[in-house]
Design an enzyme around this catalytic site. Sequence first.
Site, PDB file in Angstrom:
ATOM      1  N   GLU A  79      58.820  19.023  39.146  1.00 11.88           N
ATOM      2  CA  GLU A  79      58.452  20.436  39.112  1.00 11.88           C
ATOM      3  C   GLU A  79      57.158  20.627  39.908  1.00 11.88           C
ATOM      4  OE1 GLU A  79      57.909  19.903  34.490  1.00 11.88           O
ATOM      5  OE2 GLU A  79      56.978  21.770  35.065  1.00 11.88           O
ATOM      6  N   CYS A 111      60.492  19.626  32.759  1.00 12.18           N
ATOM      7  CA  CYS A 111      60.428  18.201  32.427  1.00 12.18           C
ATOM      8  C   CYS A 111      61.800  17.604  32.115  1.00 12.18           C
ATOM      9  CB  CYS A 111      59.496  17.984  31.235  1.00 12.18           C
ATOM     10  SG  CYS A 111      57.903  18.771  31.452  1.00 12.18           S
ATOM     11  N   HIS A 233      60.121  13.159  24.801  1.00 16.10           N
ATOM     12  CA  HIS A 233      59.318  13.752  25.867  1.00 16.10           C
ATOM     13  C   HIS A 233      57.892  13.875  25.314  1.00 16.10           C
ATOM     14  CE1 HIS A 233      57.698  16.298  28.896  1.00 16.10           C
ATOM     15  NE2 HIS A 233      57.541  17.316  28.076  1.00 16.10           N
TER      16      HIS A 233
END
Length: 389
Positions: A79, A111, A233
Amino acid sequence: MNIGIDLISFHAPSYVLDLRILAEMRGVDPDKFVIGIGQERMAIVPPDQDIVTLAANAALPIVDKAGRDDIELVILATESGIDQSKAAALFCHKLLGLPAACRCIEVKEACYGATAALRMAAAMVAARPHTKALVLAADIARYDLASPGEPTQGAGAIAMLVSTRPRVLALDPESGFHAEDIMDFWRPNYREEAIVDGKYSTRMYLTTLLRAWKNYHAASGRSLTDHAHLCFHLPFTKIAYKSFERLCKADGIPLPPRDELERLIDPALHYNRQTGNTYAACVYEALASLLDHAPANLARKRIGLFSYGSGCMAEFFSGVVQAGYRDHLFTDTHRTMLDSRTPVTYRQYEDIFNYGVPSDGADHVFAPYRGGAFRLAGIKDHKRRYEAK
Ligand code: CAA
């Protein structure tokens, strides 16, 4: 047929800021950063590194070990893209000396991008079992100076070779996912720094974790206890504890005592604590950390993974660690790389933060900084020039 991660390699920039220094400058108790959000240091990207060099530096040990000939797909998830049109994967393809008969693309969903890339790569090698795919994820996490997100900045890249003979992790076919159009974190094309509603984003992360988990449970019939470890994450590492707590509650399992909890969760947190948020690379950086640090042999154990991308996409999936996996890790390379980073002062951090990549089309040559095998040597005519050191 087994399909999964054959090799996994992680790379971080060679400069680092201790968050205790940042805390002092911001007039914040250092424990808020170190204990409250669970971060110790953030990776600092010098002017001659970007997502291309970070990704290529992560991938080099893999292609050197496994060879280049069978790689038919390179997907780079980011990103922090450097071009609105050209795929960053093409620059990496050249730097790594990969065959011309190869598909190269870039993917984006915050993400979550690398997880989409991993799934696409798995589908391609399933269709062409003699080939391999290289999945790259590289990001530079930037928030406004002195904003709540600042201590969660970071940078790094992961590279994964996907094949039908995975030596590290065979992916389970089942997964649970969830999509929802929300504005919790985003970066309009005209901004270098992300805009984020921090509390809302954290709430949505935890809410969609439960939705993805429910769908995964429905697809696989597995419960929490079927997984030896979980990798989440990691926008900041404390969220792993919050996530595990939510999953225990959802499954009606009592939260284990603190030492057991740390044994389950901490091995996956070491690298992210030292780099900060690496966005698309995060959950796979956590996997690399787990494989490198788990004291017990994880062979034949199932690992659960949760991937979250703001905006938002969430996926819970799993894989089984392969027998003999320890012989195929890059543990020493990872540790040496992180241990040999150069600390920066607060002033150096701010100078690097405020440095902008030249956009005037003139001839710019960048001084060499410490880094991996590849660097951004300069920019001319709006074209980035990369070189091998
Ligand atoms: N000692 C120990 N702990 C302390 C402390 C001290 N002296 N002072 C505060 N703390 C604790 C707080 O109690 C709190 O803990 P809990 O969350 O367990 O209650 C923790 O430190 C953080 O404190 P605050 O909530 O006050 O922190 P904040 O308001 O400054 O912001 C944040 C925290 C929202 C995560 C912020 O850093 C942020 O906006 N980060 C960027 C967005 C983000 O990471 N979102 C995550 C989900 S979105 C996603 O995952 C995608 C992505 O990668 C961005």
